[in-house]
Design an enzyme around this catalytic site. Structure first.
Site, mmCIF file in Angstrom:
data_model
loop_
_atom_site.group_PDB
_atom_site.id
_atom_site.type_symbol
_atom_site.label_atom_id
_atom_site.label_comp_id
_atom_site.label_asym_id
_atom_site.label_seq_id
_atom_site.Cartn_x
_atom_site.Cartn_y
_atom_site.Cartn_z
ATOM 1 N N GLN A 104 0.851 -1.193 0.000
ATOM 2 C CA GLN A 104 0.000 0.000 0.000
ATOM 3 C C GLN A 104 0.886 1.241 0.000
ATOM 4 O OE1 GLN A 104 -2.321 1.625 3.405
ATOM 5 N NE2 GLN A 104 -4.114 0.953 2.265
ATOM 6 N N TYR A 175 -5.958 11.137 3.869
ATOM 7 C CA TYR A 175 -4.577 11.422 3.485
ATOM 8 C C TYR A 175 -4.537 12.201 2.164
ATOM 9 C CZ TYR A 175 -3.820 8.242 7.339
ATOM 10 O OH TYR A 175 -3.848 7.659 8.579
ATOM 11 N N ARG A 222 -7.881 2.388 -2.808
ATOM 12 C CA ARG A 222 -8.705 2.412 -1.603
ATOM 13 C C ARG A 222 -9.256 3.817 -1.368
ATOM 14 N NH1 ARG A 222 -7.808 0.706 4.789
ATOM 15 N NH2 ARG A 222 -9.617 -0.668 4.793
ATOM 16 N N GLY A 314 -9.105 -7.226 9.031
ATOM 17 C CA GLY A 314 -7.984 -6.593 9.695
ATOM 18 C C GLY A 314 -7.885 -7.012 11.148
ATOM 19 N N ARG A 315 -8.730 -6.408 11.979
ATOM 20 C CA ARG A 315 -8.680 -6.717 13.410
ATOM 21 C C ARG A 315 -8.911 -8.200 13.672
ATOM 22 N NH1 ARG A 315 -12.878 -2.072 14.970
ATOM 23 N NH2 ARG A 315 -13.578 -2.719 12.898
#
Length: 367
Positions: A104, A175, A222, A314-315
Site C-alpha cells: 500500500q 490522506y 482504496r 484486519g482486526r
C-alpha cells in the site's frame, strides 16, 4: 470445510492476471513497528508471516512515497531505491506462506505529525484538518504536485523490483489523495483544483509503472466513501469517483470502513449500506473489496451475500491469525473474536502495535 462457507474459498483472477486462491484478504493496518530509517524490523516481518498462510493476499500497512509524506512513527519507507531490499524482505515473507503481497502506497498530506517531516506539513491547500491542534499545512506548488505524482510511480517501480504482486493506492482515511478530492481541503484555483485531477493522475502514473512489470502485477485503489466535515466528501461525490476509476482498468476498489454495514450520511437517498451502493455503481467493471468488523465466518458470509467480490479482514486476523485455516478445516466455532490481552507473544504482534491496541479502548473487542 462446511459447505456453508464454500463461497469464501472460491478462486478468482484479477484483470492483471494475479490469481487469488480465495476471497479473503488481510486488510492494511498501520503497525508503528519499522526502524527509524524506514526499513522493516524482524518483529514486523514475523507479524505479517504469521498471518499470510490462509489469506489470498496481504495488503501491507502504508508506505510513504516521499519523505514529507511519512504519516506515522515506525512506518516503513518506499521513497528511495535504498529501501528495495527492505521492501523485498517483507514481500518474500508474505509470499513464502502462500499469499500474494500487495504494497500500500501513500502520502499523508496534512495528516502527518509535524515532527516526522521537519515541520513541513503539506496539502492541496492551506486548510487544516478540523481536529483540535491540527497544523496549518502549506499548499503544494504545481511543480511539487507533479513531483509527488511521479513519486507514486517510482514507488510502484520499487515494488515491482522488490517482488510484490501489486500495489494499493491509498486514497482513503483523509490522506493526501483524499485531500485533493475533498472540497474541505482542496480550495485550489489551478488545474489541481479540479478535484478528480490528482487522484486520476496518481492512478495513471502507477498504472504506467505497473505496465512495465514482466509478470502479473495488480493495481488497486482504496477510498473512504464519506467525510464528516462540511464541506466534505459525500456519497454522491464517491459515486462520481467510482465512475472515473472504472475507466482506469483497475484490479479492484477497496472501501475503507470500520463497519461493513454502515449506511450513508448524505449525498444519496438510499437506505442500503454504503457497500451495497458502491458495489452497484462499480458493477462488473471492477471488483469491490468490502471490510469492517468481520470477526466470524458467519459475518463473512453475510457480507459476501451483499454482492461484494472480496473481503478484507484486519482486526479479526490480529485477534485470530488462523482465522482462514480454521474456517477451511471446519473449526470456525473456535475462532477467537476478542483479543486475549495475555497472548501477545502467541499472537506475534510487535510491541508498538500491541501497545496501541491495549491503550485504545473500543478499537478491538476485548479491550
Amino acid at each position: 470445510m462446511k459447505s456453508t462457507y464454500s463461497a469464501l474459498f472460491e478462486k478468482s483472477s484479477l484483470k492483471s492476471g494475479v490469481e487469488l486462491k480465495n476471497r479473503l484478504i488481510m486488510a492494511p493496518m498501520t503497525n508503528f513497528s519499522s526502524h527509524e530509517d524506514g526499513t522493516v524490523t524482524d518483529a514486523e516481518v514475523s507479524y505479517y508471516a504469521r498471518r499470510s498462510e490462509g489469506v489470498a493476499a496481504v495488503i501491507t500497512a502504508c508506505t510513504y512515497v516521499t519523505p514529507n509524506g511519512k504519516g506515522f512513527p515506525g512506518e516503513f519507507a518506499g521513497d528511495r531505491d535504498e529501501m528495495i531490499p527492505s521492501l523485498s524482505r517483507l514481500a518474500s515473507a508474505i509470499q513464502e506462506k502462500g499469499a500474494k503481497a500487495i504494497l500500500q502506497i501513500f502520502h499523508g498530506g496534512r495528516m502527518v505529525p509535524p515532527h516526522l517531516v521537519d515541520g513541513d506539513v503539506v496539502s492541496a491547500s492551506s486548510v487544516p484538518a478540523e481536529a483540535e491542534g491540527s497544523p496549518v499545512p502549506r499548499a503544494l506548488s504545481a511543480d511539487e504536485v507533479e513531483e509527488i505524482i511521479h513519486a507514486f510511480g517510482e514507488t510502484t517501480r520499487r515494488a515491482i523490483e522488490a517482488g510484490y504482486d501489486g500495489v494499493e493506492i491509498h486514497g482513503a482515511n483523509g490522506y493526501l489523495i483524499q485531500q485533493f478530492f475533498s472540497p474541505h481541503s482542496n480550495r485550489r484555483t489551478d488545474q489541481w483544483g479540479e478535484r478528480l485531477a490528482f487522484p486520476m493522475a496518481v492512478v495513471d502514473a502507477v498504472k504506467k509503472a505497473a505496465s512495465k512489470a514482466e509478470r502479473p502485477f495488480a493495481v488497486g485503489y482504496r477510498f473512504s466513501p464519506e467525510e464528516p466535515e462540511t464541506p466534505g466528501i459525500t456519497m454522491a461525490d464517491t459515486l462520481s469517483l467510482i465512475d472515473a476509476l472504472k475507466q482506469k482498468n483497475l484490479d479492484y476498489l477497496h472501501v475503507s470502513l470500520g463497519e461493513f454495514w454502515s449506511e450513508p450520511r448524505r449525498g444519496v437517498e438510499d437506505s442500503r449500506t454504503r457497500l451495497e451502493i458502491i458495489k452497484e455503481r462499480a458493477g462488473e467493471d471492477v471488483p469491490v473489496i468490502g471490510v469492517g468488523s468481520i470477526y466470524t465466518a458467519d459475518d463473512a458470509m453475510k457480507a459476501l451475500e451483499t454482492g461484494v467480490d472480496l473481503l478484507a479482514i484486519g482486526r479479526g486476523l490480529i485477534i485470530e491469525p488462523d482465522w482462514v485455516q480454521k474456517v477451511e478445516s471446519g473449526r470456525e466455532e473456535t475462532i477467537a473474536v476478542k483479543i486475549d490481552q495475555s497472548a501477545q507473544d502467541k499472537l506475534v504482534v510487535p510491541d508498538p502495535l500491541w501497545n496501541a491496541i491495549i491503550q485504545t479502548p473500543g478499537w478491538f473487542p476485548g479491550v
